[in-house]
Scaffold this active site. Sequence first.
Site, PDB file in Angstrom:
ATOM      1  NE  ARG A  10      -3.673   0.305   2.099  1.00 26.01           N
ATOM      2  CZ  ARG A  10      -4.497   0.885   3.189  1.00 26.01           C
ATOM      3  NH1 ARG A  10      -4.531  -0.045   4.157  1.00 26.01           N
ATOM      4  NH2 ARG A  10      -5.250   1.747   2.933  1.00 26.01           N
TER       5      ARG A  10
ATOM      6  CD  GLN B  93     -12.911   7.340   8.349  1.00 26.02           C
ATOM      7  OE1 GLN B  93     -13.262   6.292   8.960  1.00 26.02           O
ATOM      8  NE2 GLN B  93     -13.641   7.983   7.601  1.00 26.02           N
TER       9      GLN B  93
ATOM     10  CG  ASP C 191      -3.957   8.528   0.857  1.00 24.74           C
ATOM     11  OD1 ASP C 191      -3.968   9.692   1.018  1.00 24.74           O
ATOM     12  OD2 ASP C 191      -4.972   7.963   0.649  1.00 24.74           O
TER      13      ASP C 191
ATOM     14  CG  HIS D 160      -8.371   5.058  10.957  1.00 25.04           C
ATOM     15  ND1 HIS D 160      -9.423   4.790  10.094  1.00 25.04           N
ATOM     16  CD2 HIS D 160      -8.933   5.134  12.020  1.00 25.04           C
ATOM     17  CE1 HIS D 160     -10.567   4.817  10.694  1.00 25.04           C
ATOM     18  NE2 HIS D 160      -9.993   4.973  11.859  1.00 25.04           N
TER      19      HIS D 160
ATOM     20  CB  CYS E 188      12.638   1.027  17.791  1.00 24.30           C
ATOM     21  SG  CYS E 188      12.522   2.677  18.651  1.00 24.30           S
TER      22      CYS E 188
ATOM     23  CB  THR F 197     -16.055   8.016   4.967  1.00 25.30           C
ATOM     24  OG1 THR F 197     -15.879   6.811   6.039  1.00 25.30           O
ATOM     25  CG2 THR F 197     -16.721   9.007   5.543  1.00 25.30           C
TER      26      THR F 197
ATOM     27  CG  ASN G 149     -20.488   8.176  -0.429  1.00 22.08           C
ATOM     28  OD1 ASN G 149     -20.465   7.367  -1.023  1.00 22.08           O
ATOM     29  ND2 ASN G 149     -20.119   7.713   0.889  1.00 22.08           N
TER      30      ASN G 149
ATOM     31  CB  ALA H 157     -14.704  13.229  -3.791  1.00 26.64           C
TER      32      ALA H 157
HETATM   33  P1  OAD Z   1     -14.837   2.270   2.479  1.00 26.47           P
HETATM   34  O1  OAD Z   1     -14.338   1.423   1.617  1.00 26.47           O
HETATM   35  O2  OAD Z   1     -15.710   1.633   3.736  1.00 26.47           O
HETATM   36  O3  OAD Z   1     -15.993   3.210   2.136  1.00 26.47           O
HETATM   37  C1  OAD Z   1     -15.629   4.013   0.741  1.00 26.47           C
HETATM   38  C2  OAD Z   1     -16.840   4.949   0.524  1.00 26.47           C
HETATM   39  O4  OAD Z   1     -16.452   6.075  -0.358  1.00 26.47           O
HETATM   40  C3  OAD Z   1     -18.256   4.373   0.035  1.00 26.47           C
HETATM   41  O5  OAD Z   1     -19.136   4.920   0.859  1.00 26.47           O
HETATM   42  C4  OAD Z   1     -18.103   4.513  -1.372  1.00 26.47           C
HETATM   43  O6  OAD Z   1     -19.524   4.779  -1.830  1.00 26.47           O
HETATM   44  C5  OAD Z   1     -17.508   6.246  -1.353  1.00 26.47           C
HETATM   45  N1  OAD Z   1     -16.683   6.458  -2.551  1.00 26.47           N
HETATM   46  C6  OAD Z   1     -16.119   5.615  -3.430  1.00 26.47           C
HETATM   47  N2  OAD Z   1     -15.582   6.301  -4.453  1.00 26.47           N
HETATM   48  C7  OAD Z   1     -16.020   7.464  -4.428  1.00 26.47           C
HETATM   49  C8  OAD Z   1     -15.786   8.756  -5.155  1.00 26.47           C
HETATM   50  N3  OAD Z   1     -15.073   8.614  -6.432  1.00 26.47           N
HETATM   51  N4  OAD Z   1     -16.314   9.832  -4.379  1.00 26.47           N
HETATM   52  C9  OAD Z   1     -17.018   9.771  -3.491  1.00 26.47           C
HETATM   53  N5  OAD Z   1     -17.245   8.812  -2.644  1.00 26.47           N
HETATM   54  C10 OAD Z   1     -16.666   7.828  -3.121  1.00 26.47           C
HETATM   55  O7  OAD Z   1     -13.683   3.135   3.152  1.00 26.47           O
HETATM   56  P2  OAD Z   1     -13.986   4.204   4.597  1.00 26.47           P
HETATM   57  O8  OAD Z   1     -15.331   4.569   5.041  1.00 26.47           O
HETATM   58  O9  OAD Z   1     -12.903   5.162   4.374  1.00 26.47           O
HETATM   59  O10 OAD Z   1      -9.784   1.472   8.676  1.00 26.47           O
HETATM   60  O11 OAD Z   1     -13.224   3.044   5.712  1.00 26.47           O
HETATM   61  C11 OAD Z   1     -13.310   3.438   6.915  1.00 26.47           C
HETATM   62  C12 OAD Z   1     -12.011   2.629   7.750  1.00 26.47           C
HETATM   63  O12 OAD Z   1     -12.168   1.017   7.630  1.00 26.47           O
HETATM   64  C13 OAD Z   1     -10.783   2.742   6.941  1.00 26.47           C
HETATM   65  O13 OAD Z   1     -10.081   4.002   7.551  1.00 26.47           O
HETATM   66  C14 OAD Z   1      -9.880   1.460   7.482  1.00 26.47           C
HETATM   67  C15 OAD Z   1     -11.299   0.895   7.280  1.00 26.47           C
HETATM   68  O14 OAD Z   1     -10.972  -0.743   7.649  1.00 26.47           O
HETATM   69  C16 OAD Z   1      -8.557   0.993   9.311  1.00 26.47           C
HETATM   70  O15 OAD Z   1      -8.012  -0.027   8.482  1.00 26.47           O
HETATM   71  C17 OAD Z   1      -8.510   0.821  10.839  1.00 26.47           C
END
Ligand code: OAD
Length: 233
Positions: free
Chosen positions: A56, A88, A91, A106, A133, A173, A198, A216
Amino acid sequence: MQKIVVLTGAGNSAESGLGTFRAEGGLWAQHRIEDVATPEGFARDPKLVVDFYNARRAQAAEAEPNAGHLALAKLESEFAGDVIVITQNVDDLHEKAGSQKVMHMHGALKSALCAACAHRWPAPLVMAPGDSCPACNRPAARPDIVWFGEMPYDMDEIFRHLSEADIFISIGTSGNVYPAAGFVAEARSAGAETIEFNLEPSLVGNQFEDIRIGSASETLPVWVDEILQKSRS
Ligand code: OAD
């Protein structure tokens, strides 16, 4: 001074070529969360976990910010008030786009963490299990990523920002992971205007006053220009 608090998730980086987690074929369809995103998974098979984040990190190093990241950086530099990005994402595309006030709740791929003494340092592009470390010399380096079961970073400061927010926006998200999924409720109870960006309403989409459906990179630049115009008039 007005404060805009922005929460971003994987969808904000999707158009930069970084995969989201919960989409069909997304990261969590290819890897089990328990294996690569928990302290127990790391204890069981550190190489698997380190290699997952090495891949990643390599991908993120090649990625470029998209129009959504650039719009947020423009908002921060041109808005008369305060703009805080809470991400969250692990990158560094917000930073590459020019955003200065970014909180990585995160963790970050660019950072390494000592599991023994909690020292942090810039991660090499390729980490290896048992790297030592630089502060305590113990072989306890790990990716500086918040795994499931661990406490996200900077929560006190984040809740302070949410309590002071005039506008809260959430971008890309899915609303599956707390505490981030609870930020909209927190901001609303502080009196903030709330907007979700979204492709579709998230799991907490009904808690926002407004929703901008679309990618977005298209919806954010339009909204940022609206806000900047409003704040100048
Ligand atoms: P998800 O993969 O759960 O959700 C991504 C969201 O982005 C979805 O609701 C999609 O509809 C939306 N989406 C996709 N492409 C898009 C675009 N071009 N424009 C706007 N929206 C778009 O990812 P996160 O919600 O970020 O944590 O996940 C939250 C956390 O769960 C992450 O930080 C990670 C993961 O497990 C850890 O690893 C601790």
